[in-house]
Design a protein around this motif. Structure first.
Motif, mmCIF file in Angstrom:
data_model
loop_
_atom_site.group_PDB
_atom_site.id
_atom_site.type_symbol
_atom_site.label_atom_id
_atom_site.label_comp_id
_atom_site.label_asym_id
_atom_site.label_seq_id
_atom_site.Cartn_x
_atom_site.Cartn_y
_atom_site.Cartn_z
ATOM 1 N N ALA A 1 0.822 -1.211 0.000
ATOM 2 C CA ALA A 1 0.000 0.000 0.000
ATOM 3 C C ALA A 1 0.856 1.262 0.000
ATOM 4 N N ARG A 2 2.088 1.181 0.547
ATOM 5 C CA ARG A 2 2.909 2.395 0.713
ATOM 6 C C ARG A 2 4.356 2.140 0.301
ATOM 7 N N SER A 3 4.543 1.443 -0.796
ATOM 8 C CA SER A 3 5.910 1.061 -1.168
ATOM 9 C C SER A 3 6.800 2.278 -1.384
ATOM 10 N N ALA A 4 6.252 3.359 -1.913
ATOM 11 C CA ALA A 4 7.071 4.554 -2.157
ATOM 12 C C ALA A 4 7.645 5.092 -0.851
ATOM 13 N N GLU A 5 6.862 5.039 0.222
ATOM 14 C CA GLU A 5 7.355 5.524 1.511
ATOM 15 C C GLU A 5 8.443 4.604 2.063
ATOM 16 N N TYR A 6 8.297 3.304 1.851
ATOM 17 C CA TYR A 6 9.337 2.370 2.296
ATOM 18 C C TYR A 6 10.648 2.627 1.564
ATOM 19 N N TYR A 7 10.561 2.846 0.258
ATOM 20 C CA TYR A 7 11.775 3.167 -0.486
ATOM 21 C C TYR A 7 12.352 4.501 -0.030
ATOM 22 N N GLY A 8 11.470 5.422 0.315
ATOM 23 C CA GLY A 8 11.945 6.695 0.841
ATOM 24 C C GLY A 8 12.730 6.514 2.133
ATOM 25 N N LEU A 9 12.239 5.652 3.001
ATOM 26 C CA LEU A 9 12.953 5.365 4.252
ATOM 27 C C LEU A 9 14.291 4.685 3.971
ATOM 28 N N LEU A 10 14.268 3.721 3.051
ATOM 29 C CA LEU A 10 15.508 3.009 2.743
ATOM 30 C C LEU A 10 16.554 3.956 2.169
ATOM 31 N N SER A 11 16.107 4.906 1.353
ATOM 32 C CA SER A 11 17.055 5.842 0.749
ATOM 33 C C SER A 11 17.679 6.769 1.785
ATOM 34 N N GLN A 12 17.057 6.894 2.971
ATOM 35 C CA GLN A 12 17.651 7.689 4.038
ATOM 36 C C GLN A 12 18.787 6.958 4.743
ATOM 37 N N VAL A 13 18.834 5.648 4.555
ATOM 38 C CA VAL A 13 19.821 4.828 5.264
ATOM 39 C C VAL A 13 20.969 4.403 4.358
ATOM 40 N N VAL A 14 20.649 3.991 3.135
ATOM 41 C CA VAL A 14 21.673 3.495 2.210
ATOM 42 C C VAL A 14 21.579 4.253 0.897
ATOM 43 N N ASP A 15 22.649 4.216 0.154
ATOM 44 C CA ASP A 15 22.685 4.848 -1.158
ATOM 45 C C ASP A 15 22.134 3.866 -2.181
ATOM 46 N N LEU A 16 20.973 4.191 -2.746
ATOM 47 C CA LEU A 16 20.349 3.323 -3.726
ATOM 48 C C LEU A 16 20.848 3.598 -5.139
ATOM 49 N N GLY A 17 21.903 4.388 -5.249
ATOM 50 C CA GLY A 17 22.480 4.657 -6.553
ATOM 51 C C GLY A 17 21.790 5.761 -7.313
ATOM 52 N N ALA A 18 21.094 6.637 -6.593
ATOM 53 C CA ALA A 18 20.385 7.720 -7.264
ATOM 54 C C ALA A 18 21.378 8.704 -7.881
ATOM 55 N N ASP A 19 20.961 9.301 -8.966
ATOM 56 C CA ASP A 19 21.741 10.342 -9.619
ATOM 57 C C ASP A 19 21.485 11.647 -8.877
ATOM 58 N N HIS A 20 22.443 12.053 -8.045
ATOM 59 C CA HIS A 20 22.210 13.212 -7.184
ATOM 60 C C HIS A 20 22.077 14.493 -7.985
ATOM 61 N N GLU A 21 22.814 14.598 -9.073
ATOM 62 C CA GLU A 21 22.667 15.784 -9.906
ATOM 63 C C GLU A 21 21.281 15.835 -10.525
#
Length: 781
Positions: A298-318
């Motif tokens: 139901a809230r997968s986007a929020e879970y990924y948001g939490l995970l991204s606060q802890v580990v680097d998911l490889g996002a393009d910061h620029e």
């Protein structure tokens, strides 16, 4: 990777990971002595007071009287104060402990997936990396794949009879290959309750989310409790027994009573207790697997948001920063974001977007559809109302008013008021008095009777391209409110940099000086110079740049409200007792603007096409398909119906896939939902909910399948208080059961009718819903 039994792990997973999995059971956070979580409503009923002094002279101001606490009441206050202190310390520390739990669970889950990939790699590959490696020796000893070598390790390979040199070369080559696989791994959390590693990760994220939200909400209060309570506990001790009171002396007794009163005041003002209990429960006893997976879905986007606060998911910061100049980025990153009133875990790019709007004050957020422009706006509103602001005004198309109210209430503690309809004046009075977020439409905005001196802390204009012409009535009204608002945030998923003249008009509402610097006749689309010039007023990110895990499917319920015309058509269908007419009534209008669903459909298609996406629109009804074709015109191919020969059906699909072809396919769900692959479309729109969940699932599967390179967005057009809502309520649980079944079996691909999860028949559904709607509308059969 892992068997369905949570106690059985596939061969090849390192023994150390098994121990780690067992250790990841969440233990209670050590926060000192934990006392009962309940607090008395007031301990003041057990305190006594000194006799009242003589009445003061009439001119003297009233003053509070000193209070003497009974030992029993004082002990209760101190016990509760210590418990409150435990709660405050928990809320300021638990998120740190749980952050490490998430990190450990993520590392274990990722390593298991690396090993799963390496099980498919034959051990002979290692010979290519180490020329002197004798692979035949490994094969003879039973080591056939790289994961087996990696999990065994050098020492145990030697124990198994492998020579020391061969063992060392094999494990070093296996580790080298594992590092490469890990670097290329695109981490996703796949919904798999049978995967114990992923389950522990999701449980840890759930607890971390509770702790993080509670910390943001109560940090100031928790710090105040941590400062005040310890300093009052020792001075208050003399009040807890008659003997201590006796030996304390008059000054000591007065100080003790004052300290107890101060502690009682802290208890009376405490608001963090309920959240602390929830965090303590989540830490000590994680949400069970079935419940946490349902919450994740139901809230997968929020879970990924939490995970991204802890580990680097490889996002393009620029990319997350929208290519903004470095000086703007520095100012944005330095901007605090108060999350006290926010109930959403923001992705990094979303937090950046909210800070950008706060720093730049008058901006356009142009993120691609599906990146959460609404929640970023709510984060801005929550910050402003938590830091002294009182009123936020949202202006949007009528088709999304209901959705805005729902989003505000779901993702924040802010009050949401709709200023639309016959009771808008009464609602406006409540908003003026109580503050919060008011949601209204472009049409109603100019008719609102609001004080001329009202200065909203924030004006949000959704679908801002609606006011691309500032000379229209709605354009003039938006400008009037923009001029009187402290901050303004325009939202538009349409890539406006492709239409510089219109974009310049929009910037003119916000930063006229900046608009004057733009040449409305220049073709600056995509130019770096254009981005630099508009950086103070424009931020846009694309899905593929900021969502590294790109969820396979994003589902959105587009809740609308009937207007006068489509509402009348619906009431007539209910009065006539026609279930089929009720389901089609939202489209039974002469003018498309009189249909809330058609208006929203047109908006979704426009935004998708402007973003380079292709769309498939499904309906069960031929009359609806014909109406959709009329509204979309040359944008659409179809309708693809059961009467269209199979070769022509494929020709329609091919036309959708062809470069330069029509970007929309309109299809009857029973015809286009089975047998055709339309992965060229990445946006699916259902005009009405279907009677059987299997029908919708099969229709989505036409686009959501192997070969699809973009996230599939599924939009369901729904009307509140109608047959749509009744169908969703009745069939919701059946749809969930079907989804769970479909993930474990491919039989539904071959025969959708083989699995209907005991869905009620259409006849029984129609009777039930018709009777309910006739009762609700005051009709009789």
């Amino acid at each position: 990777m892992i068997s369905r039994s949570s106690s059985t792990v596939v061969t090849g997973v390192p023994p150390n990971l098994l121990g780690l999995l067992m250790s990841l059971t969440l233990d209670p956070v050590q926060t000192g002595h934990v006392r009962p979580s309940g607090y008395a409503r007031s301990a003041m009923t057990e305190q006594s007071t000194l006799p009242s002094p003589p009445p003061a002279a009439p001119a003297a101001p009233p003053r509070s009287l000193p209070r003497t606490w009974s030992p029993r009441a004082a002990r209760r206050v101190l016990d509760q104060a210590r418990s409150l202190l435990d709660d405050a310390r928990l809320l300021t520390t638990a998120d740190g402990d749980l952050r490490e739990r998430v990190r450990e669970a993520y590392t274990a889950t990722r390593e298991v997936r690396v090993h799963a990939d390496l099980r498919a790699v034959p051990v002979t590959v290692l010979e290519e990396r180490r020329k002197k490696l004798r692979v035949a020796v490994l094969q003879k000893a039973g080591f056939t794949h790289v994961s087996h070598v990696l999990a065994t390790g050098t020492d145990r390979l030697v124990e198994a009879g492998i020579g020391a040199t061969t063992a060392r070369l094999a494990t070093s080559a296996a580790r080298e290959l594992a590092d490469e696989v890990d670097a290329d791994l695109r981490f996703r959390i796949d919904v798999d309750p049978g995967d114990p590693y992923a389950t522990v990760l999701v449980q840890a994220l759930h607890a971390f989310g509770l702790a993080t939200d509670a910390r943001h909400r109560h940090l100031d209060e928790a710090r105040r409790v941590a400062d005040v309570v310890p300093a009052r506990l020792e001075p208050a001790r003399p009040a807890t027994s008659l003997w201590r009171r006796l030996v304390a002396g008059a000054d000591g007794r007065a100080a003790a009573d004052a300290a107890v009163s101060a502690l009682a005041e802290q208890l009376a003002d405490a608001r963090l207790r309920e959240d602390a209990r929830a965090v303590r429960a989540a830490v000590g006893r994680p949400l069970d697997g079935a419940a946490v997976w349902a919450d994740f879905e139901a809230r997968s986007a929020e879970y990924y948001g939490l995970l991204s606060q802890v580990v680097d998911l490889g996002a393009d910061h620029e990319a997350a920063e929208g290519g903004l100049p470095a000086d703007v980025v520095r100012r944005v990153e330095a901007q605090p974001l108060d999350r006290t009133l926010l109930r959403a875990s923001l992705r990094g790019y979303q937090a950046f977007g909210a800070r950008y709007a706060l720093v730049q004050r008058r901006t356009i957020l142009g993120d691609e559809m599906g990146l959460g422009k609404t929640v970023q706006s709510i984060a801005v509103a929550a910050h402003l109302l938590a830091t002294g602001g009182t009123h936020v005004l949202v202006v949007c198309p009528a088709s999304v008013v209901t959705g805005w109210k729902r989003e505000v209430e779901q993702h924040s503690d802010l009050a949401a008021v709709v200023l639309h309809g016959t009771d808008r004046e009464q609602a406006a009075e409540g908003w003026l008095a109580g503050g919060g977020v008011a949601v209204t439409t472009f049409e109603v905005l100019g008719r609102l009777d609001l004080p001329a001196d009202l200065r909203p802390a924030l004006l949000v204009v959704d679908e801002a391209h609606y006011v691309k012409n500032p000379d229209t009535l709605r354009g003039r009204e938006v400008r009037r409110w923009a001029d009187r608002s402290e901050r303004v945030l325009f939202l538009s998923g349409t890539p406006m940099e492709n239409k510089v003249a219109e974009f310049t008009n929009m910037v003119g509402y916000l930063q006229p000086d900046l608009a004057d610097r733009l040449d409305p006749h220049a073709d600056l689309s995509g130019a770096a110079a254009f981005r630099r010039i508009v950086a103070p007023a424009y931020l846009r990110r694309n899905q593929q740049d900021v969502l590294t895990e790109l969820p396979e499917m994003v589902q959105v319920e587009e809740w609308e409200q009937f207007g006068p015309v489509d509402g009348a058509a619906y009431r007539a269908a209910v009065l006539d007792g026609s279930f089929m007419a009720m389901r089609q009534a939202a489209f039974a209008v002469a003018d498309a603007d009189d249909s809330a669903k058609l208006v929203r459909l047109r908006e979704l298609v426009t935004e998708a096409v402007d973003g380079g996406r292709r769309v498939i629109v499904f309906s069960y009804f031929l009359s609806v398909l014909d109406r959709v074709m009329e509204v979309l015109g040359d944008l659409a191919v179809g309708p693809l119906t059961g009467s269209v020969p199979v070769p022509e059906r494929q020709a329609m699909v091919d036309a959708l896939s062809a470069p330069g072809g029509p970007p929309v396919l309109v299809s009857q769900i029973t015809a286009g939902g089975v047998g055709l692959n339309v992965q060229a479309a990445s946006v699916v729109i259902f005009c009405e909910p279907q009677v059987k969940p299997t029908i919708e699932a099969q229709a989505v599967a036409r686009a959501h399948r192997m070969g699809q390179t973009r996230t599939v967005q599924v939009h369901r057009l729904l009307v509140e208080d109608s047959v749509d809502q009744r169908l969703m309520e009745i069939l919701g649980s059946k749809a969930a059961l079907f989804e769970e079944f479909a993930r474990q079996s491919e039989i539904t691909d071959a025969a959708p009718s083989a699995v209907d999860v005991a869905a009620p028949s259409e006849a029984s559904l129609s009777r039930t819903i018709l009777a309910e709607e006739q009762r609700r509308l005051g009709r009789t059969v």
